[in-house]
Design a protein around this motif. Structure first.
Motif, PDB file in Angstrom:
ATOM      1  N   VAL A   1     -10.829   3.019  -1.941  1.00  0.00           N
ATOM      2  CA  VAL A   1     -10.411   2.009  -0.958  1.00  0.00           C
ATOM      3  C   VAL A   1      -9.541   2.712   0.085  1.00  0.00           C
ATOM      4  CG1 VAL A   1      -8.966  -0.044  -0.616  1.00  0.00           C
ATOM      5  CG2 VAL A   1     -10.514   0.063  -2.579  1.00  0.00           C
TER       6      VAL A   1
ATOM      7  N   ALA B   1      -6.133   5.634  -5.430  1.00  0.00           N
ATOM      8  CA  ALA B   1      -4.734   5.202  -5.266  1.00  0.00           C
ATOM      9  C   ALA B   1      -4.640   3.757  -4.784  1.00  0.00           C
ATOM     10  CB  ALA B   1      -4.014   6.128  -4.288  1.00  0.00           C
ATOM     11  N   GLN B   2      -5.626   3.318  -3.978  1.00  0.00           N
ATOM     12  CA  GLN B   2      -5.550   1.956  -3.434  1.00  0.00           C
ATOM     13  C   GLN B   2      -6.519   0.995  -4.120  1.00  0.00           C
ATOM     14  OE1 GLN B   2      -3.230   1.000  -1.430  1.00  0.00           O
ATOM     15  NE2 GLN B   2      -2.501   2.901  -0.530  1.00  0.00           N
TER      16      GLN B   2
ATOM     17  N   ASP C   1     -10.461   9.193  -4.996  1.00  0.00           N
ATOM     18  CA  ASP C   1      -9.057   8.877  -4.761  1.00  0.00           C
ATOM     19  C   ASP C   1      -8.925   7.359  -4.921  1.00  0.00           C
ATOM     20  OD1 ASP C   1      -6.614   8.236  -3.762  1.00  0.00           O
ATOM     21  OD2 ASP C   1      -6.842   9.282  -1.856  1.00  0.00           O
TER      22      ASP C   1
ATOM     23  N   HIS D   1       3.239   4.154  -8.959  1.00  0.00           N
ATOM     24  CA  HIS D   1       4.171   3.332  -8.161  1.00  0.00           C
ATOM     25  C   HIS D   1       3.481   2.305  -7.280  1.00  0.00           C
ATOM     26  CE1 HIS D   1       3.741   5.273  -4.120  1.00  0.00           C
ATOM     27  NE2 HIS D   1       3.286   6.260  -4.845  1.00  0.00           N
ATOM     28  N   LYS D   2       2.175   2.457  -7.063  1.00  0.00           N
ATOM     29  CA  LYS D   2       1.452   1.451  -6.266  1.00  0.00           C
ATOM     30  C   LYS D   2       0.925   0.331  -7.163  1.00  0.00           C
ATOM     31  CE  LYS D   2      -0.051   4.954  -2.929  1.00  0.00           C
ATOM     32  NZ  LYS D   2       0.812   4.775  -1.764  1.00  0.00           N
TER      33      LYS D   2
ATOM     34  N   SER E   1      -1.830   6.656  -8.573  1.00  0.00           N
ATOM     35  CA  SER E   1      -0.367   6.733  -8.730  1.00  0.00           C
ATOM     36  C   SER E   1       0.149   5.471  -9.403  1.00  0.00           C
ATOM     37  CB  SER E   1       0.314   6.797  -7.358  1.00  0.00           C
ATOM     38  OG  SER E   1      -0.025   7.961  -6.690  1.00  0.00           O
TER      39      SER E   1
ATOM     40  N   ASN F   1      -6.669   3.323   2.709  1.00  0.00           N
ATOM     41  CA  ASN F   1      -5.298   2.801   2.815  1.00  0.00           C
ATOM     42  C   ASN F   1      -4.985   2.282   4.216  1.00  0.00           C
ATOM     43  OD1 ASN F   1      -5.209   5.552   3.819  1.00  0.00           O
ATOM     44  ND2 ASN F   1      -3.006   5.285   3.915  1.00  0.00           N
TER      45      ASN F   1
ATOM     46  N   ALA G   1       0.847  -1.204   0.000  1.00  0.00           N
ATOM     47  CA  ALA G   1       0.000   0.000   0.000  1.00  0.00           C
ATOM     48  C   ALA G   1       0.877   1.247   0.000  1.00  0.00           C
ATOM     49  CB  ALA G   1      -0.929   0.005   1.205  1.00  0.00           C
TER      50      ALA G   1
ATOM     51  N   SER H   1      -3.267  13.090   1.896  1.00  0.00           N
ATOM     52  CA  SER H   1      -3.228  13.701   0.557  1.00  0.00           C
ATOM     53  C   SER H   1      -4.620  14.087   0.067  1.00  0.00           C
ATOM     54  CB  SER H   1      -2.602  12.731  -0.455  1.00  0.00           C
ATOM     55  OG  SER H   1      -1.236  12.619  -0.205  1.00  0.00           O
TER      56      SER H   1
ATOM     57  N   GLY I   1       1.713  11.887  -9.523  1.00  0.00           N
ATOM     58  CA  GLY I   1       1.179  11.003  -8.482  1.00  0.00           C
ATOM     59  C   GLY I   1      -0.210  11.432  -8.060  1.00  0.00           C
ATOM     60  N   ALA I   2      -0.841  10.614  -7.222  1.00  0.00           N
ATOM     61  CA  ALA I   2      -2.204  10.912  -6.763  1.00  0.00           C
ATOM     62  C   ALA I   2      -2.248  12.248  -6.020  1.00  0.00           C
ATOM     63  CB  ALA I   2      -2.697   9.783  -5.865  1.00  0.00           C
ATOM     64  N   THR I   3      -1.217  12.514  -5.214  1.00  0.00           N
ATOM     65  CA  THR I   3      -1.197  13.760  -4.430  1.00  0.00           C
ATOM     66  C   THR I   3      -1.247  14.975  -5.356  1.00  0.00           C
ATOM     67  OG1 THR I   3       0.106  12.647  -2.753  1.00  0.00           O
ATOM     68  CG2 THR I   3       0.124  15.054  -2.691  1.00  0.00           C
TER      69      THR I   3
ATOM     70  N   HIS J   1      -6.812   9.640   3.445  1.00  0.00           N
ATOM     71  CA  HIS J   1      -5.356   9.808   3.474  1.00  0.00           C
ATOM     72  C   HIS J   1      -5.072  11.315   3.544  1.00  0.00           C
ATOM     73  CE1 HIS J   1      -1.276   9.863   1.665  1.00  0.00           C
ATOM     74  NE2 HIS J   1      -1.186   8.597   2.006  1.00  0.00           N
TER      75      HIS J   1
HETATM   76  C1  LIG Z   1      -5.582   6.442  -0.455  1.00  0.00           C
HETATM   77  C2  LIG Z   1      -4.353   7.206  -0.849  1.00  0.00           C
HETATM   78  N1  LIG Z   1      -4.482   8.392  -1.453  1.00  0.00           N
HETATM   79  C3  LIG Z   1      -3.432   9.110  -1.853  1.00  0.00           C
HETATM   80  C4  LIG Z   1      -2.155   8.649  -1.657  1.00  0.00           C
HETATM   81  C5  LIG Z   1      -0.988   9.476  -2.118  1.00  0.00           C
HETATM   82  O1  LIG Z   1      -0.315   8.829  -3.144  1.00  0.00           O
HETATM   83  P1  LIG Z   1       1.098   9.397  -3.665  1.00  0.00           P
HETATM   84  O2  LIG Z   1       1.980   9.493  -2.471  1.00  0.00           O
HETATM   85  O3  LIG Z   1       1.553   8.366  -4.636  1.00  0.00           O
HETATM   86  O4  LIG Z   1       0.833  10.707  -4.283  1.00  0.00           O
HETATM   87  C6  LIG Z   1      -1.956   7.422  -1.035  1.00  0.00           C
HETATM   88  C7  LIG Z   1      -0.596   6.915  -0.753  1.00  0.00           C
HETATM   89  O5  LIG Z   1      -0.389   6.105   0.105  1.00  0.00           O
HETATM   90  C8  LIG Z   1      -3.088   6.670  -0.623  1.00  0.00           C
HETATM   91  O6  LIG Z   1      -2.959   5.487  -0.032  1.00  0.00           O
END
Ligand SMILES: Cc1ncc(COP(=O)(O)O)c(C=O)c1O
Length: 413
Positions: free
Chosen positions: A174, A205-206, A203, A228-229, A226, A176, A26, A120, A89-91, A118
């Motif tokens: 989902v 990302a997960q 969001d 990288h996940k 993102s 994190n 994660a 972010s 990235g997601a952020t 999260h």
């Molecule tokens: C649910 C969720 N949103 C956003 C992010 C941010 O992703 P990133 O650090 O790749 O921008 C994460 C990273 O762990 C996440 O788990």
């Protein structure tokens, strides 16, 4: 069952004679050889900047990057590649959206999030609602750790606005921490349909790395994730949105690549996706993302979800049977991903992770960038195990044995 681990070179290396048990996907996923090869091939044979050169390797790099845009569109069932904006990235994706959407915020039009987000997906909204003097509300989650119908009908922590007065609703598909899978459709039906100008940001990302996400079904206005996940390199992310809606979003950064005309006094912007992609894109990340999507597609997102679900079931059953363990989040596997956070009575989460690390077992300990959620759970930190396609029963066994070792080291029964 196929041994996916052999596709990931990092698992070939032992540490102090112990195999790597990686249970922190994660945070970031491991990378298969095909992704590493694609990135190496880019640097070894066609490294150049895109959309600029008219020589062969620049044309090849441009072609490859634009092919990946199409691949991403197909992967999430977008209508076409113009709906795909590359970010870092997601952020960054959430920041671009929050910065632009702030023009819709006012004293009477704010943002609704949930307690499980999260950082972010909290901090950008906090920043811009504060700046615009607009309300920021949170849906309070219940013990199931998921946004249920009951939660949606229940307490809204600040409750500054009535249900249909939100300018933006931004929510994790989902969690994190809890692994809960939220129903975007239900959230949309509850909060969005009544007022057409409410924007729903997802969001993902997960979720995108672990299950089939179809933007036609998800019914959000924007979706961010993102690379990288999802087995790709760091430094690349995606915003999805419908082309006409994406075109209403203002850039967060301004610079080259995004413009049609430039004079000394003014410039005009391209349409999306270029409009939101100033400067040089993370080319190696994008090339790697394409290879990661090919790898995921070859296995099939359905197979990946089934594999992770089966391991999650096995892990949850065994973990819950250990005395002193409290697992957070839903136990119903239909609404849970392979992210499992827990506490162990009498032992701090960092101590658990430290002892496991001595056996080359990687788990995460802390607040996982979700401090408000941990406050709600009543713990300063938790231990998080998160699974991916390369995990197997042996990893789960090693981890469970590790937890018993932790208890022995701290003389906790
Ligand atoms: C649910 C969720 N949103 C956003 C992010 C941010 O992703 P990133 O650090 O790749 O921008 C994460 C990273 O762990 C996440 O788990």
């Amino acid at each position: 069952m196929r041994n996916y681990k052999k596709d990931f070179p990092i698992f070939r290396k032992k540490r102090n004679g112990k195999p790597l048990v990686y249970l922190d996907s994660a945070a970031t996923s491991q990378k298969p050889q095909v992704v590493i090869d694609a990135v190496s091939e880019f640097y070894e044979s066609y490294n150049s900047n895109i959309h600029r050169g008219i020589y062969a390797i620049a044309e090849k790099a441009t072609e490859r990057v634009e092919e990946v845009r199409k691949k991403v569109a197909q992967f999430i069932n977008a209508k076409n590649e113009k709906e795909i904006v590359f970010t870092h990235g997601a952020t960054e994706g959430i920041n671009i959206l929050a910065s632009s959407l702030r023009k819709t915020f006012s004293k009477n039009r704010g943002v609704l999030l949930t307690e499980m987000e999260h950082h972010s997906n909290i901090i950008p909204w906090q920043h811009y609602t504060t700046q615009q003097n607009a309300p920021l509300d949170f849906l309070e989650i219940d013990r199931s750790g998921i946004v249920t119908e009951k939660v949606m009908a229940g307490r809204n922590i600040n409750k500054s606005l009535s249900t249909n007065n939100y300018s933006v609703i931004s929510i994790a598909h989902v969690s994190n921490v809890l692994g809960s899978i939220n129903s975007i459709e239900k959230i949309r039906n509850k909060f969005v349909t009544k007022r057409k100008d409410t924007v729903l940001v997802i969001d993902a990302a997960q979720s995108v790395p672990h299950m089939k996400v179809d933007v036609q079904d998800s019914a959000g206005d924007f979706l961010v994730f993102s690379g990288h996940k999802m087995l790709a390199p760091t430094g690349v992310g995606v915003i999805w949105g419908r082309e006409n809606v994406l075109n209403t979003i203002d850039p967060l950064l301004y610079g080259s690549q995004m413009i049609k005309e430039v004079t000394l006094s003014q410039s005009s912007l391209q349409n999306v996706p270029e409009k939101l992609e100033p400067g040089t894109l993370p080319l190696e990340g994008i090339i790697g993302l394409g290879a990661a999507i090919d790898y995921l597609n070859a296995i099939g997102m359905g197979t990946i979800r089934t594999h992770e679900k089966r391991l999650t079931e096995y892990l949850l059953e065994r973990l819950c049977a250990i005395s002193g363990v409290i697992v957070f989040g839903p136990l119903d596997l239909t609404v849970r991903s392979g992210v499992i956070s827990f506490s162990l009575a009498g032992i701090h989460a960092h101590d658990v992770a430290q002892v496991l690390a001595e056996s080359n077992i990687c788990v995460r300990a802390g607040h996982h960038c979700a401090l408000p959620l941990h406050k709600k759970l009543g713990v300063p930190a938790s231990v998080r195990v998160s699974l991916n396609i390369y995990n197997d029963e042996e990893d789960i066994e090693a981890f469970l044995k590790g937890i018993l070792d932790v208890k022995r080291v701290f003389s906790v029964r």
